[in-house]
Design a protein around this motif. Sequence first.
Motif, PDB file in Angstrom:
ATOM      1  N   CYS A  71      31.932 -12.164  31.408  1.00  0.00           N
ATOM      2  CA  CYS A  71      33.107 -11.791  31.328  1.00  0.00           C
ATOM      3  C   CYS A  71      33.900 -10.503  32.352  1.00  0.00           C
ATOM      4  CB  CYS A  71      33.671 -11.747  30.279  1.00  0.00           C
ATOM      5  SG  CYS A  71      33.766 -12.960  28.894  1.00  0.00           S
ATOM      6  N   ASN A  72      32.508  -9.766  32.760  1.00  0.00           N
ATOM      7  CA  ASN A  72      32.669  -8.475  33.319  1.00  0.00           C
ATOM      8  C   ASN A  72      33.134  -8.206  35.116  1.00  0.00           C
ATOM      9  OD1 ASN A  72      34.047  -5.954  31.540  1.00  0.00           O
ATOM     10  ND2 ASN A  72      32.331  -5.728  30.884  1.00  0.00           N
ATOM     11  N   ARG A  73      31.253  -9.969  35.025  1.00  0.00           N
ATOM     12  CA  ARG A  73      30.938 -10.276  36.603  1.00  0.00           C
ATOM     13  C   ARG A  73      32.234 -11.014  36.681  1.00  0.00           C
ATOM     14  NH1 ARG A  73      25.417 -12.508  37.747  1.00  0.00           N
ATOM     15  NH2 ARG A  73      25.865 -11.739  39.662  1.00  0.00           N
ATOM     16  N   ARG A  74      32.736 -11.908  36.085  1.00  0.00           N
ATOM     17  CA  ARG A  74      33.986 -13.394  36.422  1.00  0.00           C
ATOM     18  C   ARG A  74      35.273 -11.930  36.591  1.00  0.00           C
ATOM     19  NH1 ARG A  74      36.077 -16.236  37.849  1.00  0.00           N
ATOM     20  NH2 ARG A  74      37.372 -17.822  38.191  1.00  0.00           N
ATOM     21  N   TYR A  83      28.776 -20.777  38.572  1.00  0.00           N
ATOM     22  CA  TYR A  83      27.905 -19.763  39.588  1.00  0.00           C
ATOM     23  C   TYR A  83      26.915 -18.682  38.223  1.00  0.00           C
ATOM     24  CZ  TYR A  83      28.744 -21.404  43.860  1.00  0.00           C
ATOM     25  OH  TYR A  83      28.735 -21.887  44.489  1.00  0.00           O
ATOM     26  N   LEU A  84      27.661 -17.963  37.214  1.00  0.00           N
ATOM     27  CA  LEU A  84      27.411 -17.888  36.168  1.00  0.00           C
ATOM     28  C   LEU A  84      26.759 -18.068  35.429  1.00  0.00           C
ATOM     29  CD1 LEU A  84      30.224 -15.688  35.154  1.00  0.00           C
ATOM     30  CD2 LEU A  84      28.325 -14.871  36.391  1.00  0.00           C
ATOM     31  N   THR A  85      26.845 -18.959  35.778  1.00  0.00           N
ATOM     32  CA  THR A  85      25.498 -20.066  34.012  1.00  0.00           C
ATOM     33  C   THR A  85      24.629 -20.738  34.560  1.00  0.00           C
ATOM     34  OG1 THR A  85      27.387 -21.916  34.166  1.00  0.00           O
ATOM     35  CG2 THR A  85      27.931 -20.506  32.815  1.00  0.00           C
ATOM     36  N   SER A  86      24.433 -20.833  35.776  1.00  0.00           N
ATOM     37  CA  SER A  86      23.927 -22.150  36.948  1.00  0.00           C
ATOM     38  C   SER A  86      23.624 -23.236  36.220  1.00  0.00           C
ATOM     39  CB  SER A  86      22.071 -21.634  36.689  1.00  0.00           C
ATOM     40  OG  SER A  86      22.217 -20.196  37.188  1.00  0.00           O
ATOM     41  N   LYS A  87      24.633 -23.811  35.704  1.00  0.00           N
ATOM     42  CA  LYS A  87      25.428 -25.202  35.557  1.00  0.00           C
ATOM     43  C   LYS A  87      26.623 -26.045  35.564  1.00  0.00           C
ATOM     44  CE  LYS A  87      24.201 -24.791  31.097  1.00  0.00           C
ATOM     45  NZ  LYS A  87      23.883 -24.337  29.656  1.00  0.00           N
ATOM     46  N   ALA A  88      26.799 -27.151  35.856  1.00  0.00           N
ATOM     47  CA  ALA A  88      28.527 -27.696  36.756  1.00  0.00           C
ATOM     48  C   ALA A  88      28.080 -29.475  35.978  1.00  0.00           C
ATOM     49  CB  ALA A  88      28.122 -27.671  37.741  1.00  0.00           C
ATOM     50  N   TRP A  89      28.940 -29.753  35.566  1.00  0.00           N
ATOM     51  CA  TRP A  89      28.483 -30.992  35.221  1.00  0.00           C
ATOM     52  C   TRP A  89      29.978 -32.226  35.706  1.00  0.00           C
ATOM     53  CZ3 TRP A  89      26.632 -32.790  30.917  1.00  0.00           C
ATOM     54  CH2 TRP A  89      25.756 -31.476  29.964  1.00  0.00           C
ATOM     55  N   PHE A  90      29.668 -32.801  36.347  1.00  0.00           N
ATOM     56  CA  PHE A  90      30.177 -34.521  37.005  1.00  0.00           C
ATOM     57  C   PHE A  90      29.605 -35.572  36.571  1.00  0.00           C
ATOM     58  CE2 PHE A  90      29.509 -37.079  40.828  1.00  0.00           C
ATOM     59  CZ  PHE A  90      31.142 -36.574  41.513  1.00  0.00           C
ATOM     60  N   TYR A 214      36.216 -18.778  46.299  1.00  0.00           N
ATOM     61  CA  TYR A 214      35.970 -19.242  46.557  1.00  0.00           C
ATOM     62  C   TYR A 214      34.912 -19.081  47.845  1.00  0.00           C
ATOM     63  CZ  TYR A 214      38.526 -23.191  45.262  1.00  0.00           C
ATOM     64  OH  TYR A 214      39.254 -24.464  44.286  1.00  0.00           O
ATOM     65  N   ARG A 215      34.916 -17.946  47.874  1.00  0.00           N
ATOM     66  CA  ARG A 215      33.868 -16.297  49.206  1.00  0.00           C
ATOM     67  C   ARG A 215      32.565 -16.976  48.344  1.00  0.00           C
ATOM     68  NH1 ARG A 215      37.175 -17.427  53.218  1.00  0.00           N
ATOM     69  NH2 ARG A 215      39.510 -16.666  52.576  1.00  0.00           N
ATOM     70  N   HIS A 216      32.048 -17.291  47.867  1.00  0.00           N
ATOM     71  CA  HIS A 216      30.818 -17.230  46.746  1.00  0.00           C
ATOM     72  C   HIS A 216      30.212 -18.521  47.045  1.00  0.00           C
ATOM     73  CE1 HIS A 216      31.008 -13.606  44.031  1.00  0.00           C
ATOM     74  NE2 HIS A 216      32.175 -14.025  43.965  1.00  0.00           N
ATOM     75  N   GLU A 217      31.188 -19.516  47.608  1.00  0.00           N
ATOM     76  CA  GLU A 217      30.484 -20.423  48.176  1.00  0.00           C
ATOM     77  C   GLU A 217      30.486 -20.949  49.095  1.00  0.00           C
ATOM     78  OE1 GLU A 217      32.146 -24.139  45.125  1.00  0.00           O
ATOM     79  OE2 GLU A 217      34.094 -23.316  46.473  1.00  0.00           O
ATOM     80  N   PRO A 218      28.855 -21.646  49.737  1.00  0.00           N
ATOM     81  CA  PRO A 218      28.497 -21.655  51.347  1.00  0.00           C
ATOM     82  C   PRO A 218      29.921 -22.317  52.564  1.00  0.00           C
ATOM     83  CG  PRO A 218      27.406 -23.068  49.682  1.00  0.00           C
ATOM     84  CD  PRO A 218      28.649 -22.665  48.590  1.00  0.00           C
ATOM     85  N   ALA A 219      30.297 -21.354  52.731  1.00  0.00           N
ATOM     86  CA  ALA A 219      31.643 -21.472  54.040  1.00  0.00           C
ATOM     87  C   ALA A 219      30.500 -22.494  54.705  1.00  0.00           C
ATOM     88  CB  ALA A 219      31.689 -20.491  54.906  1.00  0.00           C
TER      89      ALA A 219
END
Length: 297
Positions: A71-74, A83-90, A214-219
């Motif tokens: 949470c503190n990193r978030r 990106y913190l969990t290395s998981k996404a759902w689609f 959004y700055r953490h995603e590849p521009a």
Amino acid sequence: MESVTTLGDLLVEAEQLFLSHGLYFGHGTTSAWDESVVLVSHAFHLGPDPQSDVLDKEVTEDHAKFFRGLCNRRVKERIPAPYLTSKAWFCGLEFFVDPRVIIPRSPISELVFYQFSPWLLRQPDSLLDLCTGSGCIGIACAYEFDEAMVTISDICREALKVARRNVEAHSLLDRVEIVESDCFSGLNGKKFDLIVCNPPYVDSQEFATMPAEYRHEPARAMLSGEDGLEFTRQLLREVIDHLNPQGILVVEVGNSAIALEKEFTEVPFIWPSVGEGDSGVFILSHELLHENSHFFS
């Protein structure tokens, strides 16, 4: 007597923390509570849809410390939860993600669920996920069209490493081809019954004002010239040579839809409505692309 900390306590604590710091939620969640649930589910291995009966579960001090660290990193680094969990759902499927790829969140998912009906006239034998990133759209399509051969391509070699990991995780290497390609240049003239693309489409003004998350995603995966249409113009010029008759092209352009329609006023783009409103996704059939090719050249 020591106080007892429960999962419910941690959820409330995280929600209040996120609200107090004005975080932006747009990477798979829409609220501080949902973001908290994602991190709790990850930290305590609860699965993607934890039930309310876990709220009273007591947690150890070490587990609570780990969760609070996330949470503190978030908050401090504005890192989106996936990106913190290395998981996404689609499309109900789990994908590995890291900052080499944008986080899956395309409204194209709803079109995949309905197999692009009614615009796709028949089950495709071949389909292409162009600008694949994590591979999520192509992999989801492979599930929906279980007899189709799927090609996923991207200009970014590092993104394709993530995509390959996801293809392997879903045991689809026998049906999903992974190709490094700048638009269609690396596809050796292949043609497809369905081409789906979630390309870079953010204009320079919007990009400059996007939330810090959004700055953490590849521009490179987001920014596409001054008006957001640099890649889409190239795609529209070249796609007719790679789409089979009766095939369709499906492209997400987000907020750049306005600029697209302003530039190509005579092209009858189809804009399917998904979710709660406009999706920023257009569809063009092979026939429409052929009839309007002079506008794109």
